[in-house]
Design an enzyme around this catalytic site. Structure first.
Site, mmCIF file in Angstrom:
data_model
loop_
_atom_site.group_PDB
_atom_site.id
_atom_site.type_symbol
_atom_site.label_atom_id
_atom_site.label_comp_id
_atom_site.label_asym_id
_atom_site.label_seq_id
_atom_site.Cartn_x
_atom_site.Cartn_y
_atom_site.Cartn_z
ATOM 1 N N GLY A 1 0.550 -1.101 0.045
ATOM 2 C CA GLY A 1 -0.025 -0.226 0.035
ATOM 3 C C GLY A 1 0.841 1.183 -0.068
ATOM 4 O O GLY A 1 1.899 1.241 0.108
ATOM 5 N N ARG B 1 3.999 5.835 2.126
ATOM 6 C CA ARG B 1 4.289 7.181 2.104
ATOM 7 C C ARG B 1 3.799 8.159 0.780
ATOM 8 O O ARG B 1 4.697 9.072 0.623
ATOM 9 C CB ARG B 1 5.816 7.353 2.304
ATOM 10 N N LYS C 1 4.332 12.573 -2.354
ATOM 11 C CA LYS C 1 5.135 11.686 -1.687
ATOM 12 C C LYS C 1 6.151 12.020 -0.700
ATOM 13 O O LYS C 1 6.643 13.144 -0.803
ATOM 14 C CB LYS C 1 5.948 10.922 -2.829
ATOM 15 N N ASP D 1 8.011 5.620 8.289
ATOM 16 C CA ASP D 1 7.495 7.004 8.997
ATOM 17 C C ASP D 1 6.711 7.714 7.791
ATOM 18 O O ASP D 1 6.233 8.850 8.111
ATOM 19 C CB ASP D 1 8.635 7.989 9.488
ATOM 20 N N GLY D 2 6.542 7.448 6.699
ATOM 21 C CA GLY D 2 5.726 7.970 5.642
ATOM 22 C C GLY D 2 6.339 9.262 5.238
ATOM 23 O O GLY D 2 5.717 9.932 4.320
ATOM 24 N N ARG E 1 3.779 14.112 -7.295
ATOM 25 C CA ARG E 1 3.760 13.433 -8.552
ATOM 26 C C ARG E 1 2.305 13.163 -9.214
ATOM 27 O O ARG E 1 1.083 13.409 -8.604
ATOM 28 C CB ARG E 1 4.434 12.071 -8.359
ATOM 29 N N ASP F 1 4.456 -4.462 -7.110
ATOM 30 C CA ASP F 1 4.065 -3.348 -6.638
ATOM 31 C C ASP F 1 4.252 -1.873 -7.328
ATOM 32 O O ASP F 1 3.996 -0.851 -7.031
ATOM 33 C CB ASP F 1 3.945 -3.095 -4.991
ATOM 34 N N ASN F 2 5.483 -2.129 -7.930
ATOM 35 C CA ASN F 2 6.220 -0.945 -8.842
ATOM 36 C C ASN F 2 5.859 -0.974 -10.271
ATOM 37 O O ASN F 2 6.681 -0.368 -11.257
ATOM 38 C CB ASN F 2 7.617 -0.789 -8.664
ATOM 39 N N ASP G 1 7.702 4.783 -9.615
ATOM 40 C CA ASP G 1 8.436 4.656 -8.274
ATOM 41 C C ASP G 1 9.855 4.780 -8.527
ATOM 42 O O ASP G 1 10.541 3.705 -8.541
ATOM 43 C CB ASP G 1 7.984 3.321 -7.562
HETATM 44 P P1 AMP Z 1 9.298 1.202 -2.776
HETATM 45 O O1 AMP Z 1 10.310 0.108 -2.532
HETATM 46 O O2 AMP Z 1 9.501 2.457 -2.511
HETATM 47 O O3 AMP Z 1 8.460 0.707 -3.868
HETATM 48 O O4 AMP Z 1 8.353 0.718 -1.253
HETATM 49 C C1 AMP Z 1 7.749 -0.750 -1.188
HETATM 50 C C2 AMP Z 1 6.491 -0.230 -0.004
HETATM 51 O O5 AMP Z 1 7.007 0.448 1.081
HETATM 52 C C3 AMP Z 1 5.558 0.489 -0.257
HETATM 53 O O6 AMP Z 1 4.268 0.092 0.290
HETATM 54 C C4 AMP Z 1 5.986 1.938 0.326
HETATM 55 O O7 AMP Z 1 4.922 2.531 0.455
HETATM 56 C C5 AMP Z 1 6.551 1.346 1.588
HETATM 57 N N1 AMP Z 1 7.563 2.496 2.002
HETATM 58 C C6 AMP Z 1 8.695 2.826 1.629
HETATM 59 N N2 AMP Z 1 9.287 3.974 2.249
HETATM 60 C C7 AMP Z 1 8.473 4.097 3.100
HETATM 61 C C8 AMP Z 1 8.619 5.129 4.225
HETATM 62 N N3 AMP Z 1 9.547 5.953 4.705
HETATM 63 N N4 AMP Z 1 7.494 5.121 4.944
HETATM 64 C C9 AMP Z 1 6.383 4.423 4.959
HETATM 65 N N5 AMP Z 1 6.135 3.420 3.803
HETATM 66 C C10 AMP Z 1 7.390 3.175 2.989
HETATM 67 MG MG MG Z 2 6.846 1.235 -4.705
#
Ligand code: AMP
Ligand code: MG
Length: 522
Positions: free
Chosen positions: A102, A105, A124, A136-137, A194, A271-272, A281
């Site tokens: 999901g 962030r 983002k 931490d989002g 974005r 998910d990407n 992403d």
């Molecule tokens: P990503 O590798 O950037 O595609 O992220 C994979 C998952 O981790 C996704 O669900 C992102 O929303 C979550 N995520 C990555 N970085 C953070 C963050 N700093 N805070 C919260 N969720 C994160």
């Molecule tokens: Mg992602």
């Protein structure tokens, strides 16, 4: 001043919402999203705004300078009559089902219609959501600069991609352990807005299939077809199959562009993978400098190199296989899904060859082209050759007269003095074959050069260039962000005044964190 945006929300109006509105981490069932309010920030500051995206959304440069713009696009004010939300999705990460992920962030603000186009706006780094899991989002400045500059650069390169409207400092500090080695440090927090017609991903469908929630799966697929694939017709088994085929074709077209310009995504988890075939992403991505099929910028993937440059087309196919699995409950027959996947696989090889032919300026048909391409790839990798400079300079090759290949591409070699003996012989042989092949072309040398220069960019966002902009921004100098943004608007133009960016990676960047080594910590 308020922002005059033509707000037309669809996603959060037509799809099932999470009934819980408290912002706590949880598994969200039978819902496509959760309402969430962006976090207010200490002292937001707008650093850069994309003039093209302003235009696309029907906003002006004056709007971008307003207090309202700053507040809305840093999450400090919610637009009237909108309800921000985070999307629920799952995904296969590095080959394994990871369950619910999901928008951890990312927070969707609203959807805007302008000039018959519909855009979803998403922040983002605007704070935690029910999907933030252990994080931490938030997002840091370095990764936000990288996403902001790269997504716009990709657009101008002609690569399907999500876009970016704005880059801002939140004013808050964010703690990150860049190398995951137990040395966390505070960094400047940032927020990118974005923009894309939709941020739906393969994982958006997989999550419902994994939970055997066919009802919500069908609602979401029908919604996607209605708003983004309407030409496929009313929802039916046939339409679902056409949907998979078209998502497949778009995704493969996207990855062929990546191969053409030397872009390595780094984290091609499902998910990407955008359902619209957009690059999405921007995390630990990188650009090929030395041409190397085995290269990945992502240190998290250093051991297996699953997402290395040369594997990207295959990984798109792998991800499509997972999407087909997710759609299976709506189709209930394996054979037609397999047929589509098989055809897509066959198309991949043909598409790759055709892309490489265009890079080499080969437009007539010749059955030996595959051999010419394969032999080139082999010697390119033996010689540490800068991909961008090599293909750009190759356009100066002449089809008549003496073969002067090595001299023409010399600037592309990281270690030109090593091109001696057997290796030099291989290069010369390749150039001779290339010259023979070029004689079949109808185009003159000049015409071929013009055509090749539209395929082979002169300027890309080399890893060290983004890093220079990041280092300057850390010292509160944001001028390089704009300089690179302007440069990368015209990546195929000669831009003689910007020749300094048509340069190999400098030695200092070879092993530097942020240039050749990137982690998912962002
Ligand atoms: P990503 O590798 O950037 O595609 O992220 C994979 C998952 O981790 C996704 O669900 C992102 O929303 C979550 N995520 C990555 N970085 C953070 C963050 N700093 N805070 C919260 N969720 C994160
Ligand atoms: Mg992602």
């Amino acid at each position: 001043m308020s922002l005059k945006l033509n707000i037309q929300d669809k996603f959060n109006k037509e799809l099932p919402a999470d009934p819980i509105t408290a912002n706590g981490r949880r598994q969200v069932m039978k819902s496509c999203f959760s309402y969430v309010t962006p976090k207010t920030t200490a002292n937001a500051e707008m650093l850069h705004v994309s003039s093209e995206m302003l235009n696309e959304l029907g906003l002006t440069v004056d709007d971008a300078k307003s207090e309202a713009f700053l507040k809305v696009f840093t999450g400090n004010e919610v637009l009237p009559n909108t309800s921000p939300f985070a999307m629920c999705y799952g995904g296969h990460q590095f080959g394994n089902w990871a369950g619910q992920l999901g928008d951890g962030r990312a927070i969707n603000l609203t959807e805007v219609e302008h000039n018959n186009k519909s855009w979803a706006l998403q922040l983002k780094g605007a704070g935690e959501t029910p999907y933030s899991r252990t994080a931490d989002g938030l997002a840091v400045l370095r990764s936000s600069i990288r996403e902001y500059l790269c997504s716009e650069a990709m657009y101008h390169l002609g690569v399907p991609t999500t876009r970016a409207l704005s880059l801002a400092l939140s004013g808050d500090q964010v703690l990150r352990d860049v190398l995951y080695n137990g040395n966390p440090e505070y960094e400047k927090g940032a927020i990118v807005c974005r923009v894309a017609p939709s941020f739906l991903r393969f994982g958006s469908y997989e999550i419902f299939a994994s939970r055997e929630d066919t009802t919500t799966l069908r609602i979401l697929v029908d919604y996607t077809i209605k708003h983004h694939y309407a030409h496929l017709g009313e929802p039916s088994k046939e339409t679902y199959l056409k949907f998979l085929k078209e998502v497949g074709e778009k995704s493969l077209a996207m990855v062929m562009h990546w191969q053409r310009v030397g872009f390595v995504h780094g984290v091609m988890n499902t998910d990407n993978m955008s359902i619209l075939g957009l690059t999405i992403d921007y995390g630990p991505y990188g650009w090929l400098e030395g041409y190397d099929h085995g290269w990945t910028p992502n240190t998290t993937d250093r051991q297996h190199k699953r997402y290395r440059y040369g594997s990207q087309p295959d990984l798109v196919l792998w991800n499509l296989y997972k999407l087909a699995n997710a759609l299976y409950p709506l189709i209930d027959e394996v054979a037609p899904l397999q047929d589509i996947l098989k055809t897509l696989q066959e198309q991949t090889d043909a598409a790759y060859l055709s892309m490489m032919q265009s890079k080499l300026g080969l437009f007539e048909k010749d059955e030996n082209d595959l051999q010419l391409v394969t032999s080139l790839e082999a010697i390119l990798q033996k010689s540490e050759t800068d991909m961008t400079i090599f293909f750009r300079n190759l356009a100066n090759f002449q089809k008549e007269g003496e073969v002067e290949g090595l001299a023409i591409v010399e600037a592309a070699f990281y270690n030109a003095i090593e091109i001696t003996g057997e290796l030099e012989g291989e290069w010369n042989e390749w150039f001779s074959n290339y010259q023979v092949r070029l004689k079949k072309e109808m185009l003159s040398d000049d015409e071929r050069k013009t055509a090749m220069n539209k395929t082979n960019p002169k300027y890309v966002l080399r890893n060290f260039m983004a890093q220079l902009a990041i280092d300057a921004a850390d010292e509160a100098d944001y001028s390089l962000i704009d300089e690179l943004y302007q440069l990368l608007k015209k990546p195929y133009d000669e831009q003689p005044e910007n020749e300094k960016w048509f340069a190999k990676r400098p030695d200092w960047a070879r092993h530097k964190v942020g240039c050749s080594m990137l982690s998912c910590s962002s």
